[in-house]
Structure formats: C-alpha cells, structure tokens
Design a protein around this motif. Sequence first.
Motif, PDB file in Angstrom:
ATOM      1  N   LEU A  25       0.841  -1.204   0.000  1.00 32.52           N
ATOM      2  CA  LEU A  25       0.000   0.000   0.000  1.00 32.52           C
ATOM      3  C   LEU A  25       0.877   1.256   0.000  1.00 32.52           C
ATOM      4  N   MET A  26       1.946   1.218   0.788  1.00 38.43           N
ATOM      5  CA  MET A  26       2.864   2.350   0.832  1.00 38.43           C
ATOM      6  C   MET A  26       3.465   2.594  -0.560  1.00 38.43           C
ATOM      7  N   ALA A  27       3.875   1.500  -1.205  1.00 47.55           N
ATOM      8  CA  ALA A  27       4.487   1.624  -2.526  1.00 47.55           C
ATOM      9  C   ALA A  27       3.474   2.066  -3.578  1.00 47.55           C
ATOM     10  N   LEU A  28       2.194   1.680  -3.372  1.00 48.94           N
ATOM     11  CA  LEU A  28       1.141   2.114  -4.300  1.00 48.94           C
ATOM     12  C   LEU A  28       1.126   3.636  -4.396  1.00 48.94           C
ATOM     13  N   GLY A  29       1.272   4.285  -3.266  1.00 53.64           N
ATOM     14  CA  GLY A  29       1.275   5.747  -3.253  1.00 53.64           C
ATOM     15  C   GLY A  29       2.363   6.293  -4.156  1.00 53.64           C
ATOM     16  N   LEU A  30       3.537   5.699  -4.041  1.00 56.58           N
ATOM     17  CA  LEU A  30       4.673   6.142  -4.858  1.00 56.58           C
ATOM     18  C   LEU A  30       4.401   5.880  -6.335  1.00 56.58           C
ATOM     19  N   SER A  31       3.857   4.705  -6.605  1.00 59.33           N
ATOM     20  CA  SER A  31       3.600   4.293  -7.982  1.00 59.33           C
ATOM     21  C   SER A  31       2.595   5.230  -8.643  1.00 59.33           C
ATOM     22  N   VAL A  32       1.554   5.590  -7.895  1.00 60.87           N
ATOM     23  CA  VAL A  32       0.525   6.483  -8.424  1.00 60.87           C
ATOM     24  C   VAL A  32       1.145   7.848  -8.770  1.00 60.87           C
ATOM     25  N   ILE A  33       1.954   8.376  -7.831  1.00 60.83           N
ATOM     26  CA  ILE A  33       2.543   9.697  -8.058  1.00 60.83           C
ATOM     27  C   ILE A  33       3.499   9.666  -9.250  1.00 60.83           C
ATOM     28  N   PHE A  34       4.373   8.661  -9.261  1.00 61.87           N
ATOM     29  CA  PHE A  34       5.338   8.624 -10.366  1.00 61.87           C
ATOM     30  C   PHE A  34       4.654   8.319 -11.690  1.00 61.87           C
ATOM     31  N   GLY A  35       3.679   7.423 -11.650  1.00 63.20           N
ATOM     32  CA  GLY A  35       3.011   7.023 -12.883  1.00 63.20           C
ATOM     33  C   GLY A  35       2.280   8.171 -13.551  1.00 63.20           C
ATOM     34  N   VAL A  36       1.768   9.104 -12.777  1.00 61.39           N
ATOM     35  CA  VAL A  36       0.973  10.186 -13.360  1.00 61.39           C
ATOM     36  C   VAL A  36       1.783  11.479 -13.469  1.00 61.39           C
TER      37      VAL A  36
ATOM     38  N   LEU B   3      -8.744  19.115 -19.929  1.00 64.13           N
ATOM     39  CA  LEU B   3      -8.648  18.699 -18.531  1.00 64.13           C
ATOM     40  C   LEU B   3      -7.783  19.699 -17.777  1.00 64.13           C
ATOM     41  N   ASN B   4      -8.144  19.925 -16.528  1.00 69.41           N
ATOM     42  CA  ASN B   4      -7.347  20.815 -15.686  1.00 69.41           C
ATOM     43  C   ASN B   4      -6.189  20.010 -15.097  1.00 69.41           C
ATOM     44  N   VAL B   5      -5.105  19.961 -15.877  1.00 71.19           N
ATOM     45  CA  VAL B   5      -4.024  19.038 -15.535  1.00 71.19           C
ATOM     46  C   VAL B   5      -3.400  19.375 -14.178  1.00 71.19           C
ATOM     47  N   LYS B   6      -3.226  20.671 -13.903  1.00 73.51           N
ATOM     48  CA  LYS B   6      -2.611  21.060 -12.642  1.00 73.51           C
ATOM     49  C   LYS B   6      -3.404  20.533 -11.453  1.00 73.51           C
ATOM     50  N   HIS B   7      -4.736  20.712 -11.544  1.00 73.90           N
ATOM     51  CA  HIS B   7      -5.612  20.250 -10.478  1.00 73.90           C
ATOM     52  C   HIS B   7      -5.530  18.726 -10.358  1.00 73.90           C
ATOM     53  N   LEU B   8      -5.550  18.049 -11.496  1.00 73.49           N
ATOM     54  CA  LEU B   8      -5.516  16.585 -11.474  1.00 73.49           C
ATOM     55  C   LEU B   8      -4.189  16.069 -10.911  1.00 73.49           C
TER      56      LEU B   8
ATOM     57  N   GLY C  85     -10.989   9.560 -11.803  1.00 72.42           N
ATOM     58  CA  GLY C  85      -9.951   8.540 -11.936  1.00 72.42           C
ATOM     59  C   GLY C  85      -9.550   8.351 -13.386  1.00 72.42           C
ATOM     60  N   ARG C  86     -10.543   8.315 -14.258  1.00 70.01           N
ATOM     61  CA  ARG C  86     -10.250   8.166 -15.684  1.00 70.01           C
ATOM     62  C   ARG C  86      -9.501   9.384 -16.215  1.00 70.01           C
ATOM     63  N   ALA C  87      -9.904  10.556 -15.746  1.00 70.11           N
ATOM     64  CA  ALA C  87      -9.228  11.781 -16.203  1.00 70.11           C
ATOM     65  C   ALA C  87      -7.760  11.741 -15.796  1.00 70.11           C
ATOM     66  N   ILE C  88      -7.498  11.255 -14.576  1.00 68.66           N
ATOM     67  CA  ILE C  88      -6.112  11.178 -14.123  1.00 68.66           C
ATOM     68  C   ILE C  88      -5.332  10.203 -14.990  1.00 68.66           C
ATOM     69  N   ARG C  89      -5.979   9.068 -15.317  1.00 66.99           N
ATOM     70  CA  ARG C  89      -5.280   8.114 -16.183  1.00 66.99           C
ATOM     71  C   ARG C  89      -5.013   8.716 -17.556  1.00 66.99           C
ATOM     72  N   ALA C  90      -5.940   9.553 -18.004  1.00 69.13           N
ATOM     73  CA  ALA C  90      -5.742  10.210 -19.301  1.00 69.13           C
ATOM     74  C   ALA C  90      -4.515  11.114 -19.259  1.00 69.13           C
TER      75      ALA C  90
ATOM     76  N   LEU D 262      -4.474  16.422  -7.258  1.00 73.54           N
ATOM     77  CA  LEU D 262      -5.287  15.325  -6.728  1.00 73.54           C
ATOM     78  C   LEU D 262      -4.476  14.043  -6.642  1.00 73.54           C
ATOM     79  N   THR D 263      -3.703  13.771  -7.723  1.00 78.26           N
ATOM     80  CA  THR D 263      -2.919  12.528  -7.754  1.00 78.26           C
ATOM     81  C   THR D 263      -1.916  12.497  -6.616  1.00 78.26           C
ATOM     82  N   PHE D 264      -1.191  13.597  -6.467  1.00 79.81           N
ATOM     83  CA  PHE D 264      -0.202  13.652  -5.389  1.00 79.81           C
ATOM     84  C   PHE D 264      -0.905  13.472  -4.049  1.00 79.81           C
ATOM     85  N   GLY D 265      -2.071  14.112  -3.917  1.00 79.88           N
ATOM     86  CA  GLY D 265      -2.841  13.981  -2.687  1.00 79.88           C
ATOM     87  C   GLY D 265      -3.275  12.547  -2.438  1.00 79.88           C
ATOM     88  N   ILE D 266      -3.742  11.876  -3.497  1.00 82.01           N
ATOM     89  CA  ILE D 266      -4.188  10.480  -3.336  1.00 82.01           C
ATOM     90  C   ILE D 266      -3.008   9.591  -2.951  1.00 82.01           C
TER      91      ILE D 266
END
Lengths: 288, 332
Positions: A21-32, A184-189, A166-171, A192-196
């Motif tokens: 779960l901890m690594a998921l956070g990192l993966s989400v941030i780096f992936g997006v 899309l408001n990329v800055k906002h997204l 979620g889909r917008a973030i993946r986009a 959000l991603t960093f926050g998630i």
Amino acid sequence: MSDLYLNAAVGGALTGLVYGLMALGLSVIFGVVRVVNFAHGEMMTGAMYGAILLAQAFKLDPLVAMAPIAIGMFLLGYGLQRGLVNSFVQRPEHTQFMLMVAVAIILTNSQLIAFGPNARNVQVDYALDSYQFGALIIDKVRIFAAIAALAVSGALFAFFRFTLTGRAIRACADNYLGAQVVGLNVKHLYGLTFGIGAACLGAAGCLLLLLLDVTPLQGPSYTLLAFIIVIVGGMGSLTGALLSGLLVGVSEALAGVAFDPSAKSMFTFALLILVLLFRPQGLLGRRP
Amino acid sequence: MNMLFDGLPRRALVALGLFLAVLLVAPWLVNAYILSLLVVVLYFAYAGQAWNVMMGFAGQLSLGHSLYVGLGAYAAAMMFTKFGVNPWVGLLVAVATTTAMGAIIGFLAFRFGIGGVYFAILTIAFSEFVRVGFDHWPWLGGSGGLFLPVANLSSNDLLNLRGAPIMFYYVMLAMCVAALGFCRWLLGSRLGYYWQAIRENEDAAAALGIPVFRYKMIAVMLSSAMTAFAGVFYAFYYNNLFPEQIFSMGRSIEIILGPIIGGLGTLIGPIVGAFVLTPLADGLSELLQWAGIDVPGVKQVFYGICLLLVVVFLPNGIWPMLARRLGLEREH
C-alpha cells in the motif's frame, strides 16, 4: 522448524501487503505526475507521528486514525504538488530529485527535533492477541492491518477504474498534451494525484504503526523500500506494487528467521538487483 | 599545459592564482579550529569534483557515492592495519576496489538500459547492500567499527599519512588542485565532449555514433576511482570507520550538495559549493551552541533549506551566476 518458517512467511506476507500500500502511493505519483517522490518514507513517518499524537490525545486506535490522517495527508500532498512540485514537472529529472531530497531532509530532521531520537509506538489492547489455525499462529494486528491495506488498495483500484476523475487522471498519465487539448485541468488533477498518493501513504503509515515502532530517522529506508517495491513490481502497475510488496515482506521475514533480522534489507536489495538483471520492466510491468 | 588555461580571461587567471596563494598560506594564519574546518572543506571539494565527473559531465546521477568513499577507506585501512601496507600502496588497492565496484554497477545498469532515476536508486541500493555487508563482517570490525592506531601529532610521516592536521591539509589541497587540472583536461578532451553529448541527449549521441555504453562506463569508473582517494583520506584523517556512518545515504547527499549548490557540471562549482556549505553549516552549529540550543537535526534542516532555495531559485548553481557577474567566464 518448518512451522517457524511458515509462520514467518505468513506474517511477512501480511506485513508485505502494508508495504505494498505504501508503494502504491509512490507508484501512483510517479506514474501520473512523473516526479519521483524522494520524500516518500519521510512523509509516511510524518503520518505515523500524526497517528501517535491522535492516539495520545484522543485514544484513537490507529485503524480509526487512518481516516483523519489520510485526509490530512491528502491535503498536504495536494498543497505540496500545487505549491512546490508543479513548477518542477517540466524540469530535468535530477532537479526534481534534488527538490524532493531537500524536502526529505527537512522533514526527517524536523521530526527529529520535534519528537526526539527515541522509538515510539502505539499500544492497542489487542496487540498480543492472535488467531491459531493448526500450526499457524497469526497476530491479530497483522490480520487487521493486511485486511485494511487490501481494502484501501481496492478502493484505489475502483477509483481509477470507475470514477470520472480517476479516468481523467489516467488520461493525464497516458498523454499529457492530449489531456490538455481536451480541456482537462491538468494542474488540479496532478494535485489530486499527489494527494491520493499521500493519502495511501497516510493509511499505510497508520497500519505500520500497529506492527512496528517509529523513529524519526527511519524515513530514508522506507523511501528506498518503496522504490524497490515499485521497481520490482513494475513501474505503473498497481497490482504489481501490491504483489511485490508481499514478496518483499516474505523475503524480509524469512531472512530474519534464517539469518539475522538486521541483514534482512540485504535480501531486499538482492531481490532488486536480480529483478533489474533478469526482468528490468518488473514482475508485472510492460516493456517500455 | 597551455590547453589548461586556454580561453580564460586574464582576471580569471589572477583570481585563481590569488585564491591558491591564500589557500597555501592559510594554515599558518588561522587557528586549529579553522584549519580543521578547511580540511573538511577541501575534502568535500575533492569528493564533489569526483562526483561531478559522473553527474555533471556525463549526466549519470549517482546517489551512492558514499559507497566508493567507504570502500576506499576500508580497503586502505585494511591494508594498513592487517598487513602493514602504507596508505599510498593501499590507495592502489582502494582505487582497484572502487573502480571494480563502479564497473559492476555501471555494467548492470547500462547493459540493461537503466538510466535516470532507476540508476540513482540502483546506486543507493548497492551502497546500502555493501553497508549491511560490512556491518556483518567481523574481520573488519563489523558494526563495532575499524580503528587505526592514532597518529603521533608531533611528527609528520607523509609516507604513512600519520601526522598533524596541517599535513592532511596540504595533501588534500594538492589532490584538489590535481583533480581540478585533471577535470579541466577531461572536459576539453574528446572524452569530455562525448560525455556532454550523452548528458544532453543520449539518443542523439548514440545516433551520432558515440559508443554510449563505453563512455558511460568510463565516467562511472573514473569517478569511482577518484572517489577512492577521498575514502583513503577519510580513514587516515579520522582513524575510525563505522559502516553505519561512512556508507550512509546522508554522506552521499553531503557529497553531492556542494557541486549542485556550486554549479553542476562546472569545474569551480564543487569548490565554491564546499566553501559555501561547510562553513555555513558549521557556523550555524557554533551559533546554536553559543545560544545554548543543543538539538540534533537543526543543522540538517538548515542544509535542507539551503538546498531547497538553491534548487528553486538558482537551478544552475552559484558559480555560473558568480562567474558572469565577475567576468571570469571562459571566452569561446
């Protein structure tokens, strides 16, 4: 003897899910966002201290504290991205890296100043309870932590799969320019991603607190652990991160039983080196 | 020799000469505390210069340079304490060890196309791997540390690197000057141009026919070989080695802060960075002590804030800005 290994492996796997779960956070941030969060472990340590403070002040069980801590970490992550990291998104990799190293150094040592060098933990009244299945004895806290980690991960998967945001973030992750073109408001997204990602981290921190002590200087080793888990699992693969967290948990536990607990990180590094050699894209990653 | 100074404006030469002259006489003018501070400054200037070869010239981010410092230190200290070999011969062993380590890491990474962030993580992973290994190696003291017989401070034995701080000062100064000259030569050589091409755009460099793998390997191996001396120096200056300290990630970061704050990829940057950072941090410690605030971590927070400010406001570092202001830039 085999019972000992079995117990260690199962316990390690359950801890590993929290690592995942901890690594998921990192993966989400780096992936997006494509920014390496080198302050990952340090941020989690901060969340763990937050949970300790909540436990001291309101007698909150870390499992309950997960909710406020995750929300707090979400807000901090969003703020960090919008306020500081965002202007670095298009800068060279090493500059981003140094920025996060600076944040990490400040966080670690602020925690050292605020909480002192000693290890701290939270005592829950079910800390010593366990379930027995034949020869297998499993700590109650480990089961709880693992189930909670799976639940949070599941919620994360569902968010990215089924919600519009979620889909917008993946986009954004798939095609930065395209995402901007369709409005899309990329800055906002990104915020959000960093926050998630940070919220995952907050949850993981609370769960780890059930299993382990917290010290202010532990941050870098967790940052490293998160990176290793993400690389082993395959960059950008969320299931990969969870699976490899499990693997790392098991290998740590077995190394602790077979050799010496202080040598357990050697096995994790060996795992990383093996994966980089024979499957550089990671267990579940796709070849770039 | 001419090539080393080509294109430098006269005032830059004068400034360099003056700076060197000041450093040469400095130990006779300052007290023991300032001298010890200057030794640390020169140590970081040297180590930063060595790191800069890899990252600043060839663009390969190493976050595990404490690995080479540690291996160099342990190799020479082992030769000295276990076999009675003097540190200059020990340096050869140290260089061989660190170069081999650099070659292994470089080969693993570059052979499989691992670059950027992944490469940086790999360097940390190796450094940590070796640290844990040394922690569990009783022959070299394990986590309890390896100690060298403490030096007799009254006589200076250059051959065995046993002596007063002033001897270490001049040794390190000589190595800094040598490293500066060497790096200047490297940067102007074909090798240096290949590295810069790889740093700016690896694919384009490969398309131009530069054997990218080979030149990245050379960068890693040269940088690790140079860093070995920093390790040998550390071992004989401090006389004690603990895996926990010498291989730590914090040490790696300390090494790379100087060049980054001074100016990545520049020759003077690592020196400027060391001269700015070390006295600042130390001055702050002194100030805090004087004010009666004895809290561990304050100095590091300050380090972090400095780094943050430089990364945000001076992304190219102090030196490029300073050189432009003072008209010390090389003419093209």
